[in-house]
Write an enzyme that holds these catalytic residues in place. Structure first.
Site, PDB file in Angstrom:
ATOM      1  N   GLY A 101       0.844  -1.204   0.000  1.00 25.08           N
ATOM      2  CA  GLY A 101       0.000   0.000   0.000  1.00 25.08           C
ATOM      3  C   GLY A 101       0.871   1.242   0.000  1.00 25.08           C
ATOM      4  CE1 TYR A 102       5.412  -0.229   0.319  1.00 24.57           C
ATOM      5  CE2 TYR A 102       6.370  -0.445  -1.860  1.00 24.57           C
ATOM      6  CZ  TYR A 102       6.315  -0.836  -0.549  1.00 24.57           C
ATOM      7  OH  TYR A 102       7.138  -1.822  -0.106  1.00 24.57           O
ATOM      8  CB  THR A 135      -1.120  -5.167  -7.428  1.00 27.41           C
ATOM      9  OG1 THR A 135      -0.996  -3.992  -8.229  1.00 27.41           O
ATOM     10  CG2 THR A 135      -1.335  -6.381  -8.311  1.00 27.41           C
ATOM     11  CD  GLU A 217       8.293  -2.992  -5.648  1.00 26.89           C
ATOM     12  OE1 GLU A 217       8.221  -2.208  -4.687  1.00 26.89           O
ATOM     13  OE2 GLU A 217       7.349  -3.222  -6.422  1.00 26.89           O
TER      14      GLU A 217
HETATM   15  C1  LIG Z   1      -0.480  -2.455 -12.948  1.00 30.83           C
HETATM   16  C2  LIG Z   1       0.090  -1.646 -11.816  1.00 30.83           C
HETATM   17  C3  LIG Z   1       0.313  -2.246 -10.602  1.00 30.83           C
HETATM   18  C4  LIG Z   1       0.809  -1.513  -9.519  1.00 30.83           C
HETATM   19  N1  LIG Z   1       0.940  -2.119  -8.296  1.00 30.83           N
HETATM   20  C5  LIG Z   1       1.238  -1.355  -7.206  1.00 30.83           C
HETATM   21  C6  LIG Z   1       1.186  -1.906  -5.884  1.00 30.83           C
HETATM   22  O1  LIG Z   1       0.944  -3.106  -5.705  1.00 30.83           O
HETATM   23  N2  LIG Z   1       1.380  -1.091  -4.826  1.00 30.83           N
HETATM   24  C7  LIG Z   1       1.645   0.249  -4.978  1.00 30.83           C
HETATM   25  O2  LIG Z   1       1.791   0.929  -3.976  1.00 30.83           O
HETATM   26  N3  LIG Z   1       1.729   0.799  -6.216  1.00 30.83           N
HETATM   27  C8  LIG Z   1       1.526   0.033  -7.327  1.00 30.83           C
HETATM   28  N4  LIG Z   1       1.551   0.589  -8.587  1.00 30.83           N
HETATM   29  C9  LIG Z   1       1.829   1.998  -8.698  1.00 30.83           C
HETATM   30  C10 LIG Z   1       3.126   2.308  -9.387  1.00 30.83           C
HETATM   31  O3  LIG Z   1       4.231   1.983  -8.567  1.00 30.83           O
HETATM   32  C11 LIG Z   1       3.021   3.774  -9.745  1.00 30.83           C
HETATM   33  O4  LIG Z   1       2.082   3.862 -10.786  1.00 30.83           O
HETATM   34  C12 LIG Z   1       4.299   4.345 -10.149  1.00 30.83           C
HETATM   35  O5  LIG Z   1       5.129   4.436  -9.020  1.00 30.83           O
HETATM   36  C13 LIG Z   1       4.139   5.705 -10.797  1.00 30.83           C
HETATM   37  O6  LIG Z   1       3.272   6.523 -10.099  1.00 30.83           O
HETATM   38  P1  LIG Z   1       2.125   7.325 -10.887  1.00 30.83           P
HETATM   39  O7  LIG Z   1       1.378   6.350 -11.742  1.00 30.83           O
HETATM   40  O8  LIG Z   1       1.338   8.128  -9.897  1.00 30.83           O
HETATM   41  O9  LIG Z   1       2.917   8.288 -11.835  1.00 30.83           O
HETATM   42  P2  LIG Z   1       3.650   9.628 -11.443  1.00 30.83           P
HETATM   43  O10 LIG Z   1       4.590   9.396 -10.304  1.00 30.83           O
HETATM   44  O11 LIG Z   1       2.647  10.717 -11.279  1.00 30.83           O
HETATM   45  O12 LIG Z   1       4.505   9.868 -12.747  1.00 30.83           O
HETATM   46  C14 LIG Z   1       3.968  10.472 -13.912  1.00 30.83           C
HETATM   47  C15 LIG Z   1       5.099  10.589 -14.913  1.00 30.83           C
HETATM   48  O13 LIG Z   1       6.151  11.415 -14.356  1.00 30.83           O
HETATM   49  C16 LIG Z   1       7.379  10.687 -14.328  1.00 30.83           C
HETATM   50  N5  LIG Z   1       8.110  11.004 -13.090  1.00 30.83           N
HETATM   51  C17 LIG Z   1       7.636  10.947 -11.822  1.00 30.83           C
HETATM   52  N6  LIG Z   1       8.599  11.274 -10.932  1.00 30.83           N
HETATM   53  C18 LIG Z   1       9.723  11.536 -11.665  1.00 30.83           C
HETATM   54  C19 LIG Z   1      11.047  11.921 -11.334  1.00 30.83           C
HETATM   55  N7  LIG Z   1      11.416  12.103 -10.063  1.00 30.83           N
HETATM   56  N8  LIG Z   1      11.924  12.067 -12.349  1.00 30.83           N
HETATM   57  C20 LIG Z   1      11.566  11.899 -13.634  1.00 30.83           C
HETATM   58  N9  LIG Z   1      10.319  11.544 -14.016  1.00 30.83           N
HETATM   59  C21 LIG Z   1       9.410  11.353 -13.047  1.00 30.83           C
HETATM   60  C22 LIG Z   1       6.989   9.222 -14.346  1.00 30.83           C
HETATM   61  O14 LIG Z   1       8.010   8.405 -14.899  1.00 30.83           O
HETATM   62  C23 LIG Z   1       5.740   9.225 -15.227  1.00 30.83           C
HETATM   63  O15 LIG Z   1       6.100   9.211 -16.578  1.00 30.83           O
HETATM   64  C24 LIG Z   1       1.112  -0.137  -9.691  1.00 30.83           C
HETATM   65  C25 LIG Z   1       0.917   0.477 -10.935  1.00 30.83           C
HETATM   66  C26 LIG Z   1       0.406  -0.262 -11.990  1.00 30.83           C
HETATM   67  C27 LIG Z   1       0.186   0.428 -13.292  1.00 30.83           C
END
Ligand SMILES: Cc1cc2nc3c(=O)[nH]c(=O)nc-3n(C[C@H](O)[C@H](O)[C@H](O)COP(=O)(O)OP(=O)(O)OC[C@H]3O[C@@H](n4cnc5c(N)ncnc54)[C@H](O)[C@@H]3O)c2cc1C
Length: 372
Positions: A101-102, A135, A217
């Site tokens: 739950g991150y 997930t 991870e």
């Molecule tokens: C199928 C699926 C399963 C998942 N499972 C889990 C889970 O079990 N538990 C959980 O907690 N999360 C989970 N996630 C979440 C996943 O870890 C996040 O989607 C991911 O960390 C990106 O966060 P966001 O989608 O909010 O994008 P954002 O962080 O908002 O990013 C948007 C865009 O900005 C870019 N960006 C963001 N920060 C930076 C930076 N510092 N430098 C350069 N570019 C940057 C990103 O690369 C992306 O292109 C899952 C996601 C998916 C799609």
């Protein structure tokens, strides 16, 4: 193999099959290095490697298996001993499972920016907020939850971790289906009352608790015993190998309009050969570069295979005439998410810049990292 596992995975996208999970637990194979008297199988590193390769070869769903193992390391270290002792037999047998739950709806990559609140009330904590993309929550008993307990402290210093029972009143799990065929969840927490015994580590020191599973991870501290995969993105490349096999199978039985076999076409063989070289390069790419290379090899490589095969590559699972039962369509869709979960490719590029190349930490005007 228990029948129907792959069909179940295609229809649910769960990354989990309860009967398989418990069957692995019954053999001590969920935590194969643990001694048998603790519910493991006491396997040495070579046998553990063989087991891991066999599970991959049979395409055993492993998402919840992996998240449970990641979280267990933090539970064993930071939970009160009585709680860890109570949970361990169930974790080993497969009846107790953990999810991550991150990600907050707004926090995303910047996990420390989480704003799901936990407020102390007597011996309990009251949780309010939401998490995106938890997930496996619908198949787990607990979530490893990042909460904010001090909104006035710098963002990394006001976090506290909990192992929250998902059956508590006020927890609502909603399905999210991805383009890649996976199921993940939005989880809402409304006045959820969690006893303090489920806190992991000290109040406001959650970042130290979270770091271990997060670094694991991200691939830090990976075994360098000569047995483990070199490439952190190896799991993505298994899918690419299956897509390559599907393409080769299609080429062997297909002919061009002039009657010549596709498999004899030098242009086809040249383009296919390039993808096999990319695969080999990815398999031996180490460190965080391997995570990026693994994902990009799959995404770009499958797009090339789809182009080579043509429209029938996009026939889905169970459609008549779908090559290798829809393998290419599945791989093409599934590939896209690999650039995001477990840390996006851009975040991994930052890790390469900072930790491999020794460049200064990047800051971006307007980035979430700068917003308090
Ligand atoms: C199928 C699926 C399963 C998942 N499972 C889990 C889970 O079990 N538990 C959980 O907690 N999360 C989970 N996630 C979440 C996943 O870890 C996040 O989607 C991911 O960390 C990106 O966060 P966001 O989608 O909010 O994008 P954002 O962080 O908002 O990013 C948007 C865009 O900005 C870019 N960006 C963001 N920060 C930076 C930076 N510092 N430098 C350069 N570019 C940057 C990103 O690369 C992306 O292109 C899952 C996601 C998916 C799609």
């Amino acid at each position: 193999m228990i029948p129907g596992v792959h069909e179940h995975e295609r229809s649910t996208g769960d990354g989990f099959h309860e009967e398989v999970h418990r069957a692995l637990g019954a053999r001590g194979w969920l935590f194969p290095s643990w001694p048998t008297e603790e519910g493991g199988a006491g396997l040495d590193p070579v046998r553990r490697r063989i087991l891991a390769l066999e599970l991959e070869r049979y395409r055993v769903p492993h998402v919840t298996l992996s998240t449970t193992a990641l979280v267990w390391a933090a539970v064993a270290r930071f939970a009160e001993p009585a709680l860890a002792a109570e949970l361990k037999p169930g974790v080993a047998a497969g009846g107790v499972r953990f999810c991550l739950g991150y990600s907050d709806p707004e926090g995303g990559s910047d996990i420390a920016a989480t704003y799901l609140r936990a407020v102390r009330e007597g011996e309990d904590w009251i949780l309010n907020g939401a998490k995106m993309f938890t997930t496996g929550a619908h198949n787990c008993q607990y979530t490893f939850l990042v909460t904010r307990t001090d909104a006035s402290a710098p963002k990394h210093k006001g976090l506290t971790m909990f192992l929250v029972p998902l059956a508590l009143p006020g927890v609502e799990i909603q399905a999210i289906r991805t383009y890649g065929g996976e199921r993940t969840n939005a989880v809402y927490y409304t006045d959820v009352r969690v006893p303090d015994r489920y806190r992991l580590g000290e109040v406001n020191e959650g970042w130290g608790v979270l770091r271990g599973p997060l670094d694991a991870e991200h691939g830090a501290g990976r075994e360098t015993d000569g047995l483990s995969d070199v490439c952190q993105g190896r799991v993505f490349l298994w899918e690419f190998e299956r897509a390559l096999e599907a393409t080769i199978g299609w080429a062997r039985r297909s002919v061009r309009p002039d009657g010549t076999p596709v498999a004899d076409d030098p242009a086809f063989l040249d383009r296919l050969g390039r993808q096999i070289v990319e695969l080999e390069a990815a398999v031996v790419t180490p460190g965080p570069m391997g995570r990026i290379k693994g994902s990009l090899t799959l995404i770009e490589g499958v797009a090339e295979l789809v182009d080579l095969v043509g429209p029938e590559a996009l026939l889905a699972y169970s459609a008549d005439g779908a090559p290798a039962a829809g393998e290419l369509d599945f791989a093409h869709r599934w590939a896209q998410g690999t650039a995001t979960y477990g840390g996006t490719i851009e975040v991994f590029k930052n890790i390469v810049a900072q930790h491999v190349l020794g460049l200064p930490r990047a800051t971006y005007p307007g980035s979430k990292a700068l917003v308090r």
